[in-house]
Design an enzyme around this catalytic site. Structure first.
Site, PDB file in Angstrom:
ATOM      1  N   ARG A  37       0.788  -1.210  -0.018  1.00 45.55           N
ATOM      2  CA  ARG A  37       0.065   0.078  -0.109  1.00 45.55           C
ATOM      3  C   ARG A  37       0.788   1.394  -0.060  1.00 45.55           C
ATOM      4  NH1 ARG A  37      -5.011  -1.257  -1.666  1.00 45.55           N
ATOM      5  NH2 ARG A  37      -5.976  -2.851  -0.749  1.00 45.55           N
ATOM      6  N   ALA A  68     -10.955  -7.053  -0.667  1.00 47.71           N
ATOM      7  CA  ALA A  68     -12.095  -5.758  -0.703  1.00 47.71           C
ATOM      8  C   ALA A  68     -11.950  -5.012  -2.201  1.00 47.71           C
ATOM      9  CB  ALA A  68     -11.647  -4.991   0.361  1.00 47.71           C
ATOM     10  N   GLU A  73     -14.894  -9.131  -6.619  1.00 50.59           N
ATOM     11  CA  GLU A  73     -13.916  -8.895  -6.033  1.00 50.59           C
ATOM     12  C   GLU A  73     -12.927 -10.102  -5.574  1.00 50.59           C
ATOM     13  OE1 GLU A  73     -11.795  -6.119  -5.954  1.00 50.59           O
ATOM     14  OE2 GLU A  73     -13.309  -4.625  -6.832  1.00 50.59           O
ATOM     15  N   GLU A 113      -9.379 -10.878  -7.278  1.00 49.47           N
ATOM     16  CA  GLU A 113      -8.188 -10.884  -6.375  1.00 49.47           C
ATOM     17  C   GLU A 113      -7.702 -12.154  -5.795  1.00 49.47           C
ATOM     18  OE1 GLU A 113      -8.912  -8.108  -3.183  1.00 49.47           O
ATOM     19  OE2 GLU A 113      -9.081  -6.284  -4.676  1.00 49.47           O
ATOM     20  N   GLU A 153     -16.876   7.272   3.029  1.00 54.00           N
ATOM     21  CA  GLU A 153     -16.743   5.874   2.806  1.00 54.00           C
ATOM     22  C   GLU A 153     -17.221   4.999   3.578  1.00 54.00           C
ATOM     23  OE1 GLU A 153     -13.318   2.739   1.666  1.00 54.00           O
ATOM     24  OE2 GLU A 153     -12.602   4.556   2.552  1.00 54.00           O
ATOM     25  N   GLU A 169      -5.016  -4.719 -13.925  1.00 52.80           N
ATOM     26  CA  GLU A 169      -3.652  -4.059 -14.639  1.00 52.80           C
ATOM     27  C   GLU A 169      -3.073  -3.445 -13.313  1.00 52.80           C
ATOM     28  OE1 GLU A 169      -0.786  -3.511 -17.080  1.00 52.80           O
ATOM     29  OE2 GLU A 169      -2.394  -4.787 -17.711  1.00 52.80           O
ATOM     30  N   GLU A 198      -2.231  -4.437 -10.603  1.00 50.88           N
ATOM     31  CA  GLU A 198      -2.481  -5.010  -9.105  1.00 50.88           C
ATOM     32  C   GLU A 198      -1.611  -6.254  -9.144  1.00 50.88           C
ATOM     33  OE1 GLU A 198      -6.644  -5.339  -7.112  1.00 50.88           O
ATOM     34  OE2 GLU A 198      -6.624  -6.112  -8.852  1.00 50.88           O
TER      35      GLU A 198
END
Length: 185
Positions: free
Chosen positions: A65, A77, A93, A97, A120, A139, A141
């Site tokens: 991150r 997530a 997701e 992922e 959020e 792309e 990730e």
């Protein structure tokens, strides 16, 4: 009922309009009549998945991150697309992922993770009956999947190895669910 606490927008607008986030700067009126500025981030919302393998282990991810310049252990997530059904987003997701699909889905709860500066929200879903497949990463990730028993996950929270708030909340919910103390949704 809460009028004595309510802040009212007087004026304002978008201070930054990005691809992912929009930062707003508004002037608001406080309950005592004074006017002050508020800056906040508009976010489309997201989903979090609590994927539990048949042996009871939790499927997790390791991902770098950039804002914190480190790899975090976290639950799968992802951001909601415009008008996307929240459960469909969770299914998408999880597949993208991790490569997994699930045969059983349960809504757990909605959390607001940054209420002081963002709108959020994250809807948390419990996914069981997992079936392995091939991840379909976006792309750019890069994600490594790992699994661990819930007890180890909770210990990682206790020791600070897991600090991501959505993952911590998910772990605590899962502990209550597995103990029979709380029911999803």
């Amino acid at each position: 009922m809460d009028a004595h606490l309510k802040e009212t927008r007087v004026s304002g607008g978008i201070a930054y309009d990005g691809n992912f986030l929009k930062v707003h700067r508004d002037i608001i009126r406080l309950p005592d009549g004074k006017e002050v500025g508020r800056e906040y981030i508009k976010h489309p919302g997201a989903v979090v998945i609590l994927p539990v393998l048949d042996n009871g282990d939790v499927l997790l991810e390791r991902q770098f991150r950039y804002p914190n310049d480190r790899v975090f252990i976290e639950l799968p997530a992802g951001k909601l697309e415009t008008d996307e059904d929240h459960l469909e987003c969770a299914k998408r997701e999880l597949l993208e992922e991790t490569g997994y699909t699930a045969t059983q889905w349960d809504f757990v709860c909605t959390i607001h993770n940054a209420i002081a500066y963002s709108d959020e929200f994250l809807d948390i879903y419990l996914a069981r009956g997992l079936v392995a497949g091939k991840a379909q990463l976006d792309e750019g990730e890069f994600i490594e999947t790992i699994s661990m028993p819930l007890a180890d996950m909770l210990d990682a929270v206790r020791t600070g190895a897991i600090t991501d708030v959505k993952t911590i909340i998910g772990a605590f919910w899962l502990e209550k669910i597995q103990a029979g103390a709380w029911q999803p949704g």
